[in-house]
Motif scaffolding. Sequence first.
Motif, PDB file in Angstrom:
ATOM      1  N   VAL A   1       0.829  -1.208   0.000  1.00  0.00           N
ATOM      2  CA  VAL A   1       0.000   0.000   0.000  1.00  0.00           C
ATOM      3  C   VAL A   1       0.867   1.264   0.000  1.00  0.00           C
ATOM      4  N   VAL A   2       1.882   1.309   0.846  1.00  0.00           N
ATOM      5  CA  VAL A   2       2.712   2.509   0.961  1.00  0.00           C
ATOM      6  C   VAL A   2       3.524   2.738  -0.316  1.00  0.00           C
ATOM      7  N   SER A   3       4.057   1.674  -0.877  1.00  0.00           N
ATOM      8  CA  SER A   3       4.914   1.777  -2.063  1.00  0.00           C
ATOM      9  C   SER A   3       4.213   1.159  -3.263  1.00  0.00           C
ATOM     10  N   SER A   4       2.996   1.582  -3.511  1.00  0.00           N
ATOM     11  CA  SER A   4       2.154   0.893  -4.489  1.00  0.00           C
ATOM     12  C   SER A   4       2.758   0.783  -5.885  1.00  0.00           C
ATOM     13  N   PRO A   5       3.361   1.821  -6.478  1.00  0.00           N
ATOM     14  CA  PRO A   5       3.899   1.600  -7.821  1.00  0.00           C
ATOM     15  C   PRO A   5       5.122   0.678  -7.824  1.00  0.00           C
ATOM     16  N   MET A   6       5.842   0.630  -6.709  1.00  0.00           N
ATOM     17  CA  MET A   6       7.028  -0.208  -6.627  1.00  0.00           C
ATOM     18  C   MET A   6       6.646  -1.687  -6.673  1.00  0.00           C
ATOM     19  N   ILE A   7       5.650  -2.066  -5.915  1.00  0.00           N
ATOM     20  CA  ILE A   7       5.242  -3.463  -5.867  1.00  0.00           C
ATOM     21  C   ILE A   7       4.447  -3.826  -7.112  1.00  0.00           C
ATOM     22  N   CYS A   8       3.621  -2.914  -7.579  1.00  0.00           N
ATOM     23  CA  CYS A   8       2.790  -3.173  -8.748  1.00  0.00           C
ATOM     24  C   CYS A   8       3.644  -3.473  -9.973  1.00  0.00           C
ATOM     25  N   SER A   9       4.715  -2.731 -10.164  1.00  0.00           N
ATOM     26  CA  SER A   9       5.540  -2.914 -11.360  1.00  0.00           C
ATOM     27  C   SER A   9       6.405  -4.165 -11.282  1.00  0.00           C
ATOM     28  N   GLY A  10       6.737  -4.588 -10.077  1.00  0.00           N
ATOM     29  CA  GLY A  10       7.638  -5.721  -9.933  1.00  0.00           C
ATOM     30  C   GLY A  10       9.096  -5.313 -10.107  1.00  0.00           C
ATOM     31  N   ASN A  11       9.328  -4.063 -10.449  1.00  0.00           N
ATOM     32  CA  ASN A  11      10.676  -3.548 -10.638  1.00  0.00           C
ATOM     33  C   ASN A  11      10.915  -2.469  -9.586  1.00  0.00           C
ATOM     34  N   TRP A  12      11.494  -2.867  -8.477  1.00  0.00           N
ATOM     35  CA  TRP A  12      11.629  -1.976  -7.335  1.00  0.00           C
ATOM     36  C   TRP A  12      12.529  -0.788  -7.637  1.00  0.00           C
ATOM     37  N   ALA A  13      13.635  -1.032  -8.330  1.00  0.00           N
ATOM     38  CA  ALA A  13      14.603   0.038  -8.580  1.00  0.00           C
ATOM     39  C   ALA A  13      13.997   1.143  -9.441  1.00  0.00           C
ATOM     40  N   MET A  14      13.164   0.782 -10.411  1.00  0.00           N
ATOM     41  CA  MET A  14      12.568   1.775 -11.292  1.00  0.00           C
ATOM     42  C   MET A  14      11.702   2.754 -10.499  1.00  0.00           C
ATOM     43  N   SER A  15      10.858   2.235  -9.642  1.00  0.00           N
ATOM     44  CA  SER A  15       9.972   3.085  -8.861  1.00  0.00           C
ATOM     45  C   SER A  15      10.754   3.980  -7.911  1.00  0.00           C
ATOM     46  N   LEU A  16      11.730   3.421  -7.231  1.00  0.00           N
ATOM     47  CA  LEU A  16      12.548   4.226  -6.320  1.00  0.00           C
ATOM     48  C   LEU A  16      13.306   5.311  -7.094  1.00  0.00           C
ATOM     49  N   PHE A  17      13.772   4.971  -8.298  1.00  0.00           N
ATOM     50  CA  PHE A  17      14.462   5.950  -9.138  1.00  0.00           C
ATOM     51  C   PHE A  17      13.526   7.093  -9.522  1.00  0.00           C
ATOM     52  N   PHE A  18      12.289   6.768  -9.922  1.00  0.00           N
ATOM     53  CA  PHE A  18      11.337   7.820 -10.298  1.00  0.00           C
ATOM     54  C   PHE A  18      10.967   8.698  -9.103  1.00  0.00           C
ATOM     55  N   TRP A  19      10.808   8.096  -7.914  1.00  0.00           N
ATOM     56  CA  TRP A  19      10.552   8.905  -6.723  1.00  0.00           C
ATOM     57  C   TRP A  19      11.729   9.842  -6.456  1.00  0.00           C
ATOM     58  N   ALA A  20      12.943   9.320  -6.614  1.00  0.00           N
ATOM     59  CA  ALA A  20      14.131  10.161  -6.393  1.00  0.00           C
ATOM     60  C   ALA A  20      14.202  11.288  -7.419  1.00  0.00           C
ATOM     61  N   CYS A  21      13.823  10.994  -8.665  1.00  0.00           N
ATOM     62  CA  CYS A  21      13.791  12.045  -9.694  1.00  0.00           C
ATOM     63  C   CYS A  21      12.801  13.141  -9.332  1.00  0.00           C
ATOM     64  N   LEU A  22      11.613  12.734  -8.846  1.00  0.00           N
ATOM     65  CA  LEU A  22      10.626  13.717  -8.421  1.00  0.00           C
ATOM     66  C   LEU A  22      11.164  14.542  -7.256  1.00  0.00           C
ATOM     67  N   LEU A  23      11.842  13.898  -6.347  1.00  0.00           N
ATOM     68  CA  LEU A  23      12.412  14.594  -5.186  1.00  0.00           C
ATOM     69  C   LEU A  23      13.427  15.638  -5.635  1.00  0.00           C
ATOM     70  N   ILE A  24      14.330  15.256  -6.494  1.00  0.00           N
ATOM     71  CA  ILE A  24      15.362  16.183  -6.955  1.00  0.00           C
ATOM     72  C   ILE A  24      14.748  17.319  -7.773  1.00  0.00           C
ATOM     73  N   ALA A  25      13.800  16.975  -8.654  1.00  0.00           N
ATOM     74  CA  ALA A  25      13.205  17.996  -9.517  1.00  0.00           C
ATOM     75  C   ALA A  25      12.370  19.009  -8.734  1.00  0.00           C
ATOM     76  N   SER A  26      11.799  18.568  -7.637  1.00  0.00           N
ATOM     77  CA  SER A  26      10.943  19.468  -6.858  1.00  0.00           C
ATOM     78  C   SER A  26      11.671  20.103  -5.675  1.00  0.00           C
ATOM     79  N   ALA A  27      12.911  19.761  -5.486  1.00  0.00           N
ATOM     80  CA  ALA A  27      13.634  20.215  -4.288  1.00  0.00           C
ATOM     81  C   ALA A  27      13.936  21.698  -4.288  1.00  0.00           C
ATOM     82  N   ARG A  28      14.299  22.257  -5.426  1.00  0.00           N
ATOM     83  CA  ARG A  28      14.688  23.662  -5.460  1.00  0.00           C
ATOM     84  C   ARG A  28      13.881  24.405  -6.521  1.00  0.00           C
ATOM     85  N   PRO A  29      12.939  25.227  -6.079  1.00  0.00           N
ATOM     86  CA  PRO A  29      12.115  25.944  -7.070  1.00  0.00           C
ATOM     87  C   PRO A  29      12.846  27.015  -7.823  1.00  0.00           C
TER      88      PRO A  29
END
Length: 130
Positions: free
Chosen positions: A102-130
């Motif tokens: 439930v908490v990491s729904s796209p990570m488990i749904c895709s079956g590819n854990w690294a991809m989801s964590l990578f996309f979350w990290a991309c969102l974090l970096i892109a939104s970190a500094r306006p």
Amino acid sequence: MKNQFLYALWGALFILCAGLGFIPEPAGALSVLLTGLSILFFLPPAVLVWKGRREKDRQGLMLVRNLSIVSLGLSATLIIANFLVAFRSELLGDILHGVLVVVSSPMICSGNWAMSLFFWACLLIASARP
């Protein structure tokens, strides 16, 4: 496209990914469909970040940043907790895995854990500094 629509779409995709994450070991076309759905999950927040940076919407960017931090932090914590209880009761492992789905729904749904964590990290970096 209005931000409210993007947030609603993002929430709907989260719920859909969370529900489909409980499918045990999908194979074939279903696996490809779930991976595509997990990638699609990250499209609304990417548009929100793009619009937020263009319109200098600090609150919107902070929301995406904070959700990224929470998701990455909880995912890492729950993965570690799942490893730590590997030799404990099966019920405890099932409960922790259910919370992780439930908490990491796209990570488990895709079956590819690294991809989801990578996309979350991309969102974090892109939104970190306006």
